[in-house]
Motif scaffolding. Sequence first.
Motif, PDB file in Angstrom:
ATOM      1  N   GLN B 361      13.421 -19.270  54.057  1.00  0.00           N
ATOM      2  CA  GLN B 361      11.990 -19.506  53.956  1.00  0.00           C
ATOM      3  C   GLN B 361      11.224 -19.460  55.337  1.00  0.00           C
ATOM      4  OE1 GLN B 361      10.716 -23.650  53.463  1.00  0.00           O
ATOM      5  NE2 GLN B 361       8.678 -22.967  53.002  1.00  0.00           N
ATOM      6  N   GLU B 414      13.209 -15.947  49.268  1.00  0.00           N
ATOM      7  CA  GLU B 414      12.096 -16.518  48.545  1.00  0.00           C
ATOM      8  C   GLU B 414      12.318 -18.251  48.199  1.00  0.00           C
ATOM      9  OE1 GLU B 414       9.016 -17.392  48.133  1.00  0.00           O
ATOM     10  OE2 GLU B 414       8.456 -15.735  47.065  1.00  0.00           O
ATOM     11  N   VAL B 415      11.410 -18.962  48.295  1.00  0.00           N
ATOM     12  CA  VAL B 415      11.664 -20.375  48.109  1.00  0.00           C
ATOM     13  C   VAL B 415      12.053 -20.511  46.531  1.00  0.00           C
ATOM     14  CG1 VAL B 415      10.312 -21.421  49.842  1.00  0.00           C
ATOM     15  CG2 VAL B 415       8.931 -20.379  47.891  1.00  0.00           C
ATOM     16  N   THR B 416      11.718 -19.907  45.660  1.00  0.00           N
ATOM     17  CA  THR B 416      12.012 -20.214  44.250  1.00  0.00           C
ATOM     18  C   THR B 416      13.357 -19.572  43.864  1.00  0.00           C
ATOM     19  OG1 THR B 416      10.529 -18.239  43.827  1.00  0.00           O
ATOM     20  CG2 THR B 416       9.562 -20.360  43.528  1.00  0.00           C
ATOM     21  N   THR B 417      14.206 -18.899  44.623  1.00  0.00           N
ATOM     22  CA  THR B 417      15.385 -18.179  44.232  1.00  0.00           C
ATOM     23  C   THR B 417      16.473 -19.029  44.141  1.00  0.00           C
ATOM     24  OG1 THR B 417      14.511 -15.944  45.241  1.00  0.00           O
ATOM     25  CG2 THR B 417      16.743 -16.240  44.704  1.00  0.00           C
TER      26      THR B 417
END
Lengths: 502, 449
Positions: B361, B414-417
């Motif tokens: 991040q 990426e924070v959603t990966t």
Amino acid sequence: MNRTRTLLMAATMLTFARHTNAANLPADPPVVLIQNATILTVTHGIIEHGSILIRDGKIAEVGKDIKAPKDAEVIDATGQYVMPGIIDCHSHIAIDGGVNEGSISVSSMANIKEVLDSDDIAIYRDLAGGVTEANVLHGSANPIGGQTIVIKLRWGQPADNSPFEGAVPGIKFALGENPKRSNFSIPGQPKRYPATRMGVEETIRAAFTEARDYKNAWDTYNKKVGAGEKNLIPPRRDLKLEPLVEVLEGKRYVHAHCYREDEILMLLRVAKEFGFKVRTLQHVLEGYKVADEIAAAGAYGSTFSDWWAYKVEAFDAIPYNMALMTRRGVIMSVNSDDAEEATHLNQEAAKSMKYGGLTHNEALRLVTLNPAIQLGIEKRVGSIEVGKDADLAVYNRDPLSAYAVVQKTLIDGKVYFDRAKDIAGRAKLEQEKKELLEKEKKAGEKKPENAGKKIEATPVEKKPEAAKPAEKKPEETPKPPSGSTARSNSPESAGALAGGAR
Amino acid sequence: MRIHAISRRPLYLLLAAGLLCVSSLATGQEKPATVYAITHGKVFPVSGAPIEDGTVIIRDGKIAAVGANVPVPAEAKVIDAKGLQVYPGLFDPITQMGLREIGAVSATVDTTETGEFNPDVVAAEAILPSSEHIPVTRASGITEVLAVPASGGFDSGGGGNIFGGQASAINMAGWTINDMLLKKSVAMVLDWPKIQTRSFDFTTFSIKEKPYGEAKQEYEKNLNMLKDWLDEARHYAVAMGHGGKADYDGDVKLEALVPVVRGQLPVLVFADRERDIRNAVEFCEQEKLKMILAGGEEAYKVKDLLRSKDIPVILRPMLTEVPDDDDPYDVLLTQPEVLHEAGVRFAIGSFDNSFARRLGQNAANAVAYGLPYDEALKAVTIYPAEILGLGDEVGTLDAGKIANVIVTNGDPLEVTTDVKYLFIKGQPTSLDNKQLELYEKYLHRPKAD
């Protein structure tokens, strides 16, 4: 990582932003049109190539084909995303001095409203992170802490203009390690009651027992006055109990710092017994274990994205808390507890999609509509709807990403943060700072008493690493290390000790 | 998703274990396969251009081949990564991994010794292989870290070190420290003495101020002590070179400093302020020490110096409070690009355990503020490896390197990966962890009445 700003330095340090900002106060255009943006309304889906018309600080129109009125200032947001301004449900910014009145176990007479500091640079930095509202809380050193207030981040305006008009005031409660002071002690000072979770419960029960009697005394008195009785002596005012009576009457929200499942249920039991509601459970890191009970009690939850392991009561904290509690019917928000963390709450909310699979809009709600509901301001903010305040954050891309950068932040339709302008103004600020330092240096040289001193001793001196004052520490402070090894220990405990934050 | 999903440990065990339950690595029963093929993924070797439909072959713990048309050996266990992306695991170059479990509980904290000069304490001697932080962290794609004594974090004790001890590099899985160890002694921690006019005094619980002159004197005293230590170590090194052990009295502290004064062991110097960095650079040059700067909040102010002396930097997270009120709000976010432009070598570290998983991040935030993406990815993979002298072992997907590999459903920064598969030392490694277990346990809690 200097989670704290040095008040110590206030005497010598010059906050330039303040001076320049006064001249830069956002203008007051009557009509603003934000054009051609991807609009994340939160309540009415996503509008591609949409526009938002703002009149008198309120959203007047939202849609696809809005013609710019003649007098409108147009913001071209082609390729950009507009979302409701972020609402931080747990903040300690803009507080002048200590966050904690930690000397006593019930400090309900203390009020954050009286110590708002409109010069705190954290206000501006949070704006730069898309934040428009903050629930500014007292610390967690006491089972019943001080009174709290919701503010709009109207940077550059005097403190009196920052409270969110009409927002229900709050009071901070705290359970667990912090109020029982298990991680903090001040050398030479006796341990303060309570020192156990039993004592925390007892403290709250005892205070509300008093408050209930106090309320009865006033109710009786007022009844007699109403009945026309003369020559009555009113009960003596008690500034500690007054806010608790407001809690009993539903006029003041309880924001309760808590971690463990047992203490959460404890507070809900006590509240039920005395007939008041807990508005928000703050941090509530084990809330996922008792989410059904929290939902049944009608309490809301405001949590961290992924903080854990900084103390025992945070060891079972999981980043799935946001999603698990949401799925069990608790209205959830993600908060910062920390000036820096607040600058990327959009990213923190996005993590709920990874941890537990919230949808894009559910994630967005964690920092917009949900905290608005929690603070009772959802009729004014939290979504992009006609009639609501034009409190908006404009990003260069989908805000639920670590790559998104805030371009503009608006409050009441005024641009309080503009990245391009910020960058453009830096050279001038730098120059101004130089000149001021020059001036100060000269002034220092003139003084005879300074004659023998070395020039190095003067203000150019940077702020020390280890000397972090207590008051600015975020409440929970696990956040990384400030730094050097020297910074690692003392500041944290120091903050906690003196103030009892985190 | 999880391969070799460990059979779920009974929940009562989890509860009974209290603080620390056993973390698991792959499987223990049958002899694990030694050849794996990750096929049809988009492969990002980091050392070269991405390969659209690529294959990674792992053999005996090492990467055997990477490419578009690599034959899959018959004996290989195949992991179909169609639609997924393959990267080297991330490397967090400053953590207290295994040295601290719960910050506020001193019994679980072994990060920082007392006393000022502890060159002979070594992180690897106290790393807890079953720390809950290890599986939690590796689930975010971090496959190796440097465990650094006296490097900050949320601690409950210690402090005041000048020489803090030796940092150890570990792989993020293993039954014992022997399994995990990448390199025992990677760098000597030096918390650069600062000229400090204000400090917090715990006995009176107040801020103590001292005149600049006095603070400077104290700094110089510390500096002289530091010089003395190094001088003695040099003499000791000479003595060591002379004859046998019988020729001199053994001294464990001086012995630990010998590789430092010989320029073999780098010094990891913690400094953030411009003045401190300048002082440290000058000192290390005079003393002929191999310096790595750690922290570096104001490294951008001395970028030309760092560039000209080729001193690499391990930056603390971009998502850190800006040091001064007067600094631009994004000064730490733009710094990586500023350093990159100036040609300063740098990596990004978490400087923490529980926030180690924010490493990606932070790198992504640097990209948001101008750093080219490839550089950000390198700053959390190959650059930390190179800076710490482990560039031949880890950090890229190249044949011969240790097979620390992650397979993701997207950009690992990426924070959603999500990380879908994880290989550490060539072994499929569980993504299971304390937090996932708690999630699944309470996900299935029957609805309360």
